[in-house]
Motif scaffolding. Sequence first.
Motif, short mmCIF file in Angstrom:
data_model
loop_
_atom_site.label_atom_id
_atom_site.label_comp_id
_atom_site.label_asym_id
_atom_site.label_seq_id
_atom_site.Cartn_x
_atom_site.Cartn_y
_atom_site.Cartn_z
N ASN A 3 0.83 -1.20 0.00
CA ASN A 3 0.00 0.00 0.00
C ASN A 3 0.86 1.25 0.00
N TYR A 72 -7.03 -1.51 9.72
CA TYR A 72 -7.90 -1.39 8.55
C TYR A 72 -9.31 -1.19 9.05
N LYS A 83 -13.73 2.95 3.82
CA LYS A 83 -12.76 1.89 4.08
C LYS A 83 -11.35 2.47 3.97
N TRP A 85 -6.90 2.48 5.55
CA TRP A 85 -5.89 2.27 6.58
C TRP A 85 -5.72 3.52 7.46
N GLU A 109 -12.15 5.88 0.11
CA GLU A 109 -10.89 5.45 0.73
C GLU A 109 -10.46 6.52 1.74
#
Length: 246
Positions: A3, A72, A83, A85, A109
Motif C-alpha cells: 500500500n 484497517y 474503508k 488504513w 478510501e
Amino acid sequence: MNNVISHRFKLVKLNGKILNYKVSRKQASFVYTENDRTKLEVIAIAASLAGMGGQAISVASNANSTEEDADYVEFSLDGKIIKGWLWYSPFHEGDEVKVAAEWQSDHYEVFGVARPSDQTISLYPHCSRAKTRHIKNAFKWWLITAVMLQVVISIVFLTIGLDAFIDGWKYMTTGGAWWLPLGLTVFCAIAIISMARQWMPFAKVAEKVFSVLELPNPHNIDLVKSSKNKNLPQDSPEFGSMYFRY
C-alpha cells in the motif's frame, strides 16, 4: 500487501456519525516497495563499512521485512461506505467525526479521521507532519547528529588523554585528516536527506488531510508536537505516536 502511498489524489471532506464500525489490525507495506529492498541492502552495507553495526543490522532487517502493523477500518458515514488504513484507530461506534477521503469505484478510501469533541485525529500510517514541519524536523535531526558526531570524536580523543585531544583536533583542522569530521557530517546529511525524501509523500498527504479537514494553519502542523501533554485517561499507549490531538 503493498500500500505504498501516492499523493496524487483528490480528497473530499465527509461529516457524520460512525455506524457499522469494524476495525482489524493487519500488516501491509506502507513505505517500501519490493524495488526498495535492494536500496536498503546497499545502505546496510554502507553502514557496516562505516562501522555503524547496529544501524546496519536494523536496515538489513527492514530489507527482509517491509510490512508494518496498522488498522484497517470499515464503517458507514451518512450512508456512505468508508474503508481504508489508519495508523491506529481510537474511534468507536457512534462517534461524530469528519473524514478526509477519496472516492473509489464502490467506496470512499479514508486518509484521515478527526473527532472534534476531543480533537482526536488519526491518519494514514506515517502521516503526522505537514511539509514545512517535516523539513524542519529533518534539519533538526541533521544538526543534532552533526553535533553528536563532533562530541563523540572529542570523547574518543579525551579518553586517550588531553594531549591526544589537542593534537587530534589540530590534525583534523589543519593536518591531513580534516576530511574525517567533514566526511561524517556530509554522510549523515546525505542519509537524513534520503530519509526525508522517502517520507515526503506522507508529509504531502498529511498536509492535504489537514487542509481538507479545515484544521487551523494546515501548512505548519506537527501532530507529534501538538499532542504533547494532551493525554486523556482513555488514551492507549499508541497516543502521540500513531494517533494524535490537533
